[in-house]
Design a protein around this motif. Sequence first.
Motif, PDB file in Angstrom:
ATOM      1  N   UNK A  33       0.802  -1.213   0.000  1.00 17.87           N
ATOM      2  CA  UNK A  33       0.000   0.000   0.000  1.00 17.87           C
ATOM      3  C   UNK A  33       0.833   1.259   0.000  1.00 17.87           C
ATOM      4  N   UNK A  34       1.904   1.289   0.799  1.00 19.96           N
ATOM      5  CA  UNK A  34       2.746   2.484   0.828  1.00 19.96           C
ATOM      6  C   UNK A  34       3.560   2.622  -0.457  1.00 19.96           C
ATOM      7  N   UNK A  35       3.973   1.492  -1.049  1.00 18.61           N
ATOM      8  CA  UNK A  35       4.685   1.555  -2.331  1.00 18.61           C
ATOM      9  C   UNK A  35       3.779   2.121  -3.418  1.00 18.61           C
ATOM     10  N   UNK A  36       2.523   1.700  -3.422  1.00 17.79           N
ATOM     11  CA  UNK A  36       1.577   2.237  -4.402  1.00 17.79           C
ATOM     12  C   UNK A  36       1.286   3.713  -4.144  1.00 17.79           C
ATOM     13  N   UNK A  37       1.262   4.121  -2.875  1.00 17.37           N
ATOM     14  CA  UNK A  37       1.080   5.535  -2.568  1.00 17.37           C
ATOM     15  C   UNK A  37       2.221   6.360  -3.143  1.00 17.37           C
ATOM     16  N   UNK A  38       3.434   5.867  -3.007  1.00 11.34           N
ATOM     17  CA  UNK A  38       4.580   6.558  -3.601  1.00 11.34           C
ATOM     18  C   UNK A  38       4.455   6.615  -5.117  1.00 11.34           C
ATOM     19  N   UNK A  39       3.935   5.547  -5.727  1.00  9.47           N
ATOM     20  CA  UNK A  39       3.719   5.548  -7.173  1.00  9.47           C
ATOM     21  C   UNK A  39       2.693   6.603  -7.582  1.00  9.47           C
ATOM     22  N   UNK A  40       1.683   6.825  -6.737  1.00  9.69           N
ATOM     23  CA  UNK A  40       0.704   7.876  -7.023  1.00  9.69           C
ATOM     24  C   UNK A  40       1.380   9.238  -7.056  1.00  9.69           C
ATOM     25  N   UNK A  41       2.227   9.496  -6.096  1.00 12.54           N
ATOM     26  CA  UNK A  41       2.925  10.786  -6.081  1.00 12.54           C
ATOM     27  C   UNK A  41       3.846  10.924  -7.293  1.00 12.54           C
ATOM     28  N   UNK A  42       4.448   9.818  -7.717  1.00 16.08           N
ATOM     29  CA  UNK A  42       5.293   9.871  -8.913  1.00 16.08           C
ATOM     30  C   UNK A  42       4.466  10.253 -10.139  1.00 16.08           C
ATOM     31  N   UNK A  43       3.254   9.727 -10.232  1.00 10.49           N
ATOM     32  CA  UNK A  43       2.377  10.075 -11.351  1.00 10.49           C
ATOM     33  C   UNK A  43       2.009  11.561 -11.288  1.00 10.49           C
ATOM     34  N   UNK A  44       1.697  12.064 -10.096  1.00 14.53           N
ATOM     35  CA  UNK A  44       1.384  13.477  -9.957  1.00 14.53           C
ATOM     36  C   UNK A  44       2.589  14.344 -10.301  1.00 14.53           C
ATOM     37  N   UNK A  45       3.768  13.884  -9.925  1.00 12.59           N
ATOM     38  CA  UNK A  45       4.985  14.661 -10.187  1.00 12.59           C
ATOM     39  C   UNK A  45       5.212  14.835 -11.687  1.00 12.59           C
ATOM     40  N   UNK A  46       4.905  13.806 -12.463  1.00 11.89           N
ATOM     41  CA  UNK A  46       5.057  13.919 -13.916  1.00 11.89           C
ATOM     42  C   UNK A  46       4.092  14.935 -14.501  1.00 11.89           C
TER      43      UNK A  46
END
Length: 442
Positions: free
Chosen positions: A109-122
């Motif tokens: 869950x926390x790894x996927x949360x970090x992936x969400x922020x990576x998508x927002x960062x792009x």
Amino acid sequence: MSGPGRAEARNAGARRAVLLLPAGLALLLGLNAALMLLELPAPLTVERLPEVHGMLLVLGFAGTLVALERAVALGTRWAYLSPACLGAGGLLLATPVDIRAGRLLLVAGTALLLALYARFWRRQPGAALLAQGAGAVAALGAALLWLGGLDVPRLLPWLAAFLVLTIAGERLELARVALLAPRAENMFLAAAGAVLTGAVVTLLWPAAGTVLLGAALLALVGWLTVYDVARRMLRSTGLPRFSAACLLAGYAWLALAGALWLLGGPVGNGPRYDAVVHAVFLGFVLSMIMAHAPVILPAVLRRPLPYDRVLAGPAWLLHLSLALRVLVGDLRETEGAWRLGGALNIAAVLLFVVSAAALSVRAGRAEPGAGNRRAGGSGSGGSGSGGSRSSGAAPERADGTAAGSGSARPAPGTPDPVPGAPDPAPSSPGRGPGTEHPEVPR
């Protein structure tokens, strides 16, 4: 909103409520564990609950709230895997299932949360998103270290960094509505970076890392006190004033935790440990949740939650009982005050949940649209409670109109419009742990 649009919004809210339910159960299980730790009668006496008390509340409850709000903001199906894993992982911790199963789900869950922020960062990088992403790094680090066998007291700095940076990043985004000078933003990034660095250093050099973390938290509180709009909104009425009071009280508790770490060094048990834990997660984080619940929950669940003065009662009880527990019970080592304060802490949380649910049900039974409209702006009148914006619609990201800033630009992570969607989805994490408010931006 038209009839079909309203029905679509309700269906979307119902689907999200399924993901929110595990967070609510994690909260109740965490409170049950708190009763056991206070050596008070508890409804359940599951042996494992006290052991997982912290992770239940930080990742199972607050982490699920943050991840669900981010998933709503992104608007893609895979994003909902993050709150699903965090919620399920939290619940598994309280079952007889091998504890590693729950720990693995928290890591996912926390790894996927970090992936969400990576998508927002792009989509749109920025300082506020960088701080929130750093919080997600801390959450993933805590989950991995716990999976590896580290005990929760050693992980406390990481868990604190997760929610503090998530909330502080959102406050920066709202403060930027007032056109912050570049130097102010750089000061924020320096303090936020020091928080994450301090958490990491505590693993290698506990004494040095704890001092750095305490100093960084004090610097961050100083920045928020100077640049946040909460001080100005405290002169307002109704919802803006309530939110501002919760924000400022939360900053005071975070400053106390920073001072205890800075002056006292590492601590893994005993009264000072209890004081730090509850100053951060009750005094700061839960105060942020109370401040913004009237906006973030309707935005995510599409259910009205109008502000009412009755919500101030649990907030007052929370802070007064926390003062009894921490200032008298922990710091003066008075066991009776510690136990009574802890019991009243639990009562305050439950009272807030019940009050919010009652207000939401009452508003939902009202005539469509009528129960959700109240005067907006910074305390410009309104029905009974002093005024708030419509509680049933999703707030725009970084709406600073109450602070006199006019319309705000879209923030990093604001989702692209979806054809046929009833209204824009929110994009600010609600942690938990601290969700932005239309009158009092986070």
